[in-house]
Design an enzyme around this catalytic site. Structure first.
Site, PDB file in Angstrom:
ATOM      1  N   GLU A 254      52.797   7.247  72.278  1.00 51.38           N
ATOM      2  CA  GLU A 254      52.831   8.560  71.800  1.00 51.38           C
ATOM      3  C   GLU A 254      51.457   8.567  71.094  1.00 51.38           C
ATOM      4  OE1 GLU A 254      56.072   9.841  69.832  1.00 51.38           O
ATOM      5  OE2 GLU A 254      57.746   9.162  71.725  1.00 51.38           O
TER       6      GLU A 254
ATOM      7  N   GLU B 198      61.622   6.095  75.911  1.00 53.71           N
ATOM      8  CA  GLU B 198      62.238   6.713  75.185  1.00 53.71           C
ATOM      9  C   GLU B 198      63.307   7.594  75.782  1.00 53.71           C
ATOM     10  OE1 GLU B 198      60.517   6.923  71.531  1.00 53.71           O
ATOM     11  OE2 GLU B 198      59.401   5.309  71.034  1.00 53.71           O
TER      12      GLU B 198
END
Length: 490
Positions: free
Chosen positions: A186, A393
């Site tokens: 991320e 995810e």
């Protein structure tokens, strides 16, 4: 105009009323994920050095809910064998975990190697392989060594590139058993929350300035690791990618201004990190907006660092597949131009967003709209061509008060059915879906108030006993039967 093309994409991604098959094809594998700081604990044990999150959580007053820290977390450093057994019992193929840089290199520098740290990750990887699973390893999940930070070497300093390459080389060399490598988790969170609004470690507030320098350094770092890996480890078969998060956005209305705003937000939130890798250079919309705002704000040049042609070519193509983390769908509208005496990421993006309405939501307020995942992977396909996709995810939080997490089962059913629909109807090549998370853990600013796990932990219990929630049985059935009833989920 680009936003007109985007509006056509919205119109052209049509969803049918049901899937052609309720069974997952053998080409899709399931997995679960964790990260080092969130589960390992043992923050100062066996030679591990301090990370920026250790330093951040030990700040007084604490920026974390209830003053929580990752000092003990799930105690997975001592309980990794139990964790691997429980994960294997879920029937998944992938176990994604991250390496603590400061456990391997306590100061962050490659001349100071902690052999006990390397041994821990070697044993963990071998244990995963023993149970027939594939280790998916993230090299960086936000826990930069504090010593590097104190020496001025972090994500806004180009010198970090070589230090990260040196660290990555050591890890890769010692873990040939790894099946998939992810460089950075991320990147938007790393740059926007750590160097933009300052909510994450190391807490630097420089919205619209240092967060773009971070993005520049981060992308060059990823590319350098990728090139090092391909050049120095030609016999390794594991593929490598970066793992951005990308949340879906829907225009508030069908007005052109709102459609354009939704397009801008996707480019600023997602394209900023995908496009340099898959297409080359920053997204056009990002470049033009920041250049315009920079002129308005009386800067001598754009606040966005520019890639030269050599850098564009060096970064482009440094991924073997698309990885994406996805959690939520947003409702986005256009807003007026911000004042010219305020520099910020928000003024550059010039949108207003809220969570897309839903009757269901996680404990953290994230609303549940499972169709967003299908939209995201279709958008990635439209933007960057037909690529293999690994969803790294997807998950939802509870408040930790019940083991009967039926809403999590419903959430995953909806998400997985929409992924299956994207594969079967839209011809999107998803080869894996990794759930966040196997276990309740330290959830950053929320500490231990948010519970994303299939296994519950009472963090007041010194033994950190793993207790299965109802979703454990759901996942065991899913991975065994590879079947879901999707009639009401699309």
């Amino acid at each position: 105009m680009t936003w007109i093309i985007f509006s056509k994409i919205f119109i052209c991604i049509l969803f049918t009323s049901g899937v052609s098959s309720k069974y997952f094809p053998p080409s899709i594998d399931f997995g679960v994920a964790t990260s080092a700081y969130q589960i390992e604990g043992a923050w100062n044990v066996d030679g591990r050095g301090e990370s920026i999150w250790d330093n951040f959580t030990h700040t007084i007053p604490s920026p974390i809910a209830n003053g929580d820290t990752g000092d003990v977390a799930c105690d997975s450093y001592d309980k990794y064998e139990e964790d691997v057994r429980l994960i294997a019992a879920l029937g998944v193929k992938y176990y994604r975990f991250s390496i603590s840089w400061s456990r391997v290199l306590p100061t962050g520098y490659s001349n100071d190697i902690n052999l006990k740290g390397l041994e821990y990750y070697k044993n963990l990887t071998l244990q995963i392989k023993k149970f027939g699973m594939i280790p998916v390893v993230t090299l960086y999940h936000w826990d930069l060594p504090q010593r590097l930070r104190e020496d001025g070497i972090d994500w806004i300093n180009i010198d970090l590139v070589q230090h990260f390459v040196n660290y990555s080389r050591i890890v890769i060399e010692h873990l040939p058993e790894v099946g998939i490598w992810l460089t950075i988790n991320e990147p938007k969170q790393v740059c926007h929350y750590s160097y933009g609004n300052g909510r994450f470690a190391p807490g630097i507030k420089s919205s619209g300035l240092l967060e773009y320098q971070c993005a520049y350094v981060l992308l060059k770092t990823h590319a350098a690791v990728y090139h090092m890996y391909k050049e120095e480890f030609p016999n390794y078969e594991a593929k490598m990618a970066i793992a951005p998060d990308c949340q879906w956005v829907k225009p508030l209305t069908d007005k052109p201004a709102d459609i354009a705003a939704a397009y801008r937000q996707l480019e600023f939130w997602c394209g900023l990190y995908y496009q340099p890798i898959f297409s080359g250079d920053w997204p056009y919309e990002v470049k033009t907006r920041i250049a315009l705002r920079s002129i308005m704000e009386h800067y001598n040049q754009s606040r966005l660092p520019q890639f030269d042609q050599q850098e564009i070519e060096y970064i482009r193509g440094t991924s073997d597949f698309i990885a994406v983390n996805h959690y939520v769908t947003l409702l986005v509208s256009d807003v007026d131009e911000g004042p010219d005496d305020v520099t910020s990421f928000e003024n550059d993006m010039r949108t207003n967003w809220t969570f897309y309405p839903s009757v269901n939501q996680g404990a953290n307020g994230f609303t549940v709209n499972p169709w967003g995942i299908r939209k995201v992977i279709n958008w990635l396909h439209e933007q960057y061509g037909k690529q293999d996709i690994l969803i790294t995810e997807v998950g939802i939080s509870d408040n930790g008060t019940s083991l009967n997490d039926d809403f999590r089962i419903s959430f995953y059913t909806g998400m997985y059915c929409n992924i299956l629909e994207a594969v079967e109807t839209d011809n999107i090549n998803v080869f894996g879906v990794i759930a966040w998370s196997y276990i309740d853990n330290f959830e950053w600013l929320d500490g231990y108030t948010m519970h994303f796990g299939m296994y519950h932990i009472d963090f007041s219990d010194a033994d950190r006993k793993r207790v299965p929630k109802k979703s454990v049985e759901f996942f065991q059935n899913l991975t065994t039967k590879r079947y879901l009833n999707c009639e009401d989920e699309l």
